[in-house]
Design an enzyme around this catalytic site. Structure first.
Site, short mmCIF file in Angstrom:
data_model
loop_
_atom_site.label_atom_id
_atom_site.label_comp_id
_atom_site.label_asym_id
_atom_site.label_seq_id
_atom_site.Cartn_x
_atom_site.Cartn_y
_atom_site.Cartn_z
N ASN A 206 38.11 139.31 -63.84
CA ASN A 206 37.74 138.09 -63.12
C ASN A 206 38.18 138.23 -61.67
O ASN A 206 38.77 139.25 -61.29
CB ASN A 206 38.36 136.85 -63.80
CG ASN A 206 39.86 136.90 -63.80
OD1 ASN A 206 40.50 136.87 -62.76
ND2 ASN A 206 40.45 137.00 -65.00
N ASP A 274 40.20 134.69 -71.74
CA ASP A 274 40.24 133.91 -72.99
C ASP A 274 39.76 134.74 -74.18
O ASP A 274 39.96 134.35 -75.34
CB ASP A 274 39.37 132.66 -72.86
CG ASP A 274 39.99 131.65 -71.89
OD1 ASP A 274 41.23 131.59 -71.83
OD2 ASP A 274 39.24 130.96 -71.18
N PHE A 318 48.65 126.67 -64.38
CA PHE A 318 47.61 126.42 -63.40
C PHE A 318 46.35 126.02 -64.16
O PHE A 318 46.14 126.49 -65.29
CB PHE A 318 47.33 127.68 -62.56
CG PHE A 318 48.29 127.85 -61.42
CD1 PHE A 318 49.61 128.21 -61.64
CD2 PHE A 318 47.87 127.65 -60.11
CE1 PHE A 318 50.51 128.35 -60.59
CE2 PHE A 318 48.75 127.79 -59.04
CZ PHE A 318 50.06 128.14 -59.29
#
Ligand code: CTP
Length: 394
Positions: A206, A274, A318
């Site tokens: 990412n 995830d 976060f």
């Protein structure tokens, strides 16, 4: 906070040396005990006598003039060294351990915190060599104040202007207030984006840069905390803290668990994947004309697991949100049993993943605190302020 502090003020050869006279005067008014050390080039801009008059001590310009081992003696009781202005040349010498004058030798012999307020032309500041030297020094825990954007001596406007004496004094004051706030506290900080292996050379990643987590590590270390930074390998320099490199979410999970029992707080600023690929390939996948199907299976939610098993540890998360920033972040705060969460709108233009800036909202069970756009380092200080307040109340 500055009263009775033993401060060595280093002055190197820049036109901004005139500001160092004002800085010395303010430090002296703040009842610090300052000793000034000048490079030979600095004496072309300001006389040593000016500093001697302000500080009440003979200004050091030469290692051997006083007949003793000045560079060793002068550092013995110093609380800090501040070099203002610091030229590109002096920064380069410090990065490389060169001690060819009184100032650089004193820095080599010192064990106290070192602050550097650079002053130079913008092109010199942005030069790759200077930036590499700055990164190296930051990695050793040296703290930089500025430089700021503004009018430069050469007539240009740009980055390279020495921070004003007021800003330097405030920075030093904040530093001494915070210096031991987190002494003996162990803080685990995760940073960057995890990578999920597809085959021997490919992964799913990412766009997290890790800058927020590295800024947090620097801010926590400045308060005396023992910091373990857990992050994928990156070009960022760990600010003199223990760095554990991991790549996958599973590796990050294991590294966090290893330190968790002994930790006082965990800040999960990493963008943890995830899912992981269930059907990885140990060599390189060869292409053919058929669709390639990757089966993704859920990863453990590290923070949620810590939230279930936490004892006295402070947990900070976060939340990266595309919609419904506050309500989605509040759900994560509760689901993961956090002390507070920093909510980020991932659509924000001015801040975000690769940027040095961030605009965030700090959310706890009884407060929603929207913050203005600021640098990640400034936001890190606010987060560590909130963390310190919780730790000191427990
Ligand atoms: N987090 C974690 N382990 C995961 C995923 C996330 O510890 N497997 C942590 C992140 O480091 C962050 C917080 O949980 O501090 C929230 O992460 P975020 O990606 O915003 O949310 P998710 O819980 O993953 O939910 P979603 O992706 O659906 O928004």
């Amino acid at each position: 906070m500055l009263r009775n502090k033993q401060i060595i003020l280093g002055v190197s050869g820049s036109i901004a040396a005139y500001k160092a006279v004002d800085l010395a005067s303010r430090l002296s008014q703040a009842k610090t005990n300052i000793k000034v050390v000048m490079t030979k080039a600095a004496t072309a801009f300001v006389t040593p006598l000016s500093f001697s008059a302000i500080s009440g001590h003979t200004t050091v310009t030469d290692l051997f003039s006083s007949g003793d081992i000045t560079h060793i003696n002068i550092t013995a009781h110093a609380d800090c060294i501040i070099i203002a202005p610091a030229t590109a040349n002096t920064i380069a010498k410090l990065a490389n351990g060169i001690g060819d004058n009184a100032l650089t030798s004193i820095v080599l012999a010192a064990k106290c915190p070192l602050f550097i307020a650079p002053a130079m032309n913008e092109r010199m500041w942005l030069n790759k060599a200077t930036q590499a030297n700055v990164a190296l020094l930051r990695g050793r825990g040296v703290l930089f104040i500025g430089p700021r954007i503004g009018a430069l001596a050469c007539g240009d406007t740009g980055i390279g202007r020495m921070a004003e004496p007021d800003e330097i004094i405030n920075y030093l004051r904040d530093f001494f207030i915070r210096q031991n706030q987190l002494a003996n506290k162990h803080i685990i900080i995760t940073a960057g984006g995890t990578e999920e292996i597809i085959d021997s050379i490919r992964f799913i990643g990412n766009r997290s840069s890790g800058k927020m987590g590295y800024a947090l590590a620097e801010a926590a270390k400045a308060r005396g905390a023992e910091v373990t930074l857990i992050a994928p390998p990156s070009e960022l320099t760990a600010p003199g803290v223990r760095l554990v490199n991991v790549r996958t979410a599973a590796d990050m999970h294991q590294a966090v668990l290893e330190g968790f029992a002994e930790a006082d707080a965990v800040i999960m600023s990493a963008a943890v994947s995830d899912y992981h690929v269930a059907n990885t390939c140990s060599s390189k996948i060869k292409k053919n004309n058929k669709p390639l199907i990757l089966r993704l299976e859920p990863n453990v939610d590290i923070l949620e697991e810590l939230g279930k098993s936490k004892e006295s540890q402070v947990l900070i998360g976060f939340a990266a949100e595309a919609d419904d920033l506050i309500s989605n972040a509040q759900k994560k705060l509760v689901a993961k049993n956090l002390d507070f969460i920093i909510a980020n709108d991932i659509n924000q233009r001015a801040g975000g993943f690769a940027s040095n800036n961030n605009q965030a909202v700090i959310i706890s069970n009884n407060d929603i605190e929207p913050l203005p756009l600021m640098t990640k380092r400034e936001l890190a200080d606010i987060i560590i302020d909130r963390l310190s307040a919780i730790i000191s109340n427990t």
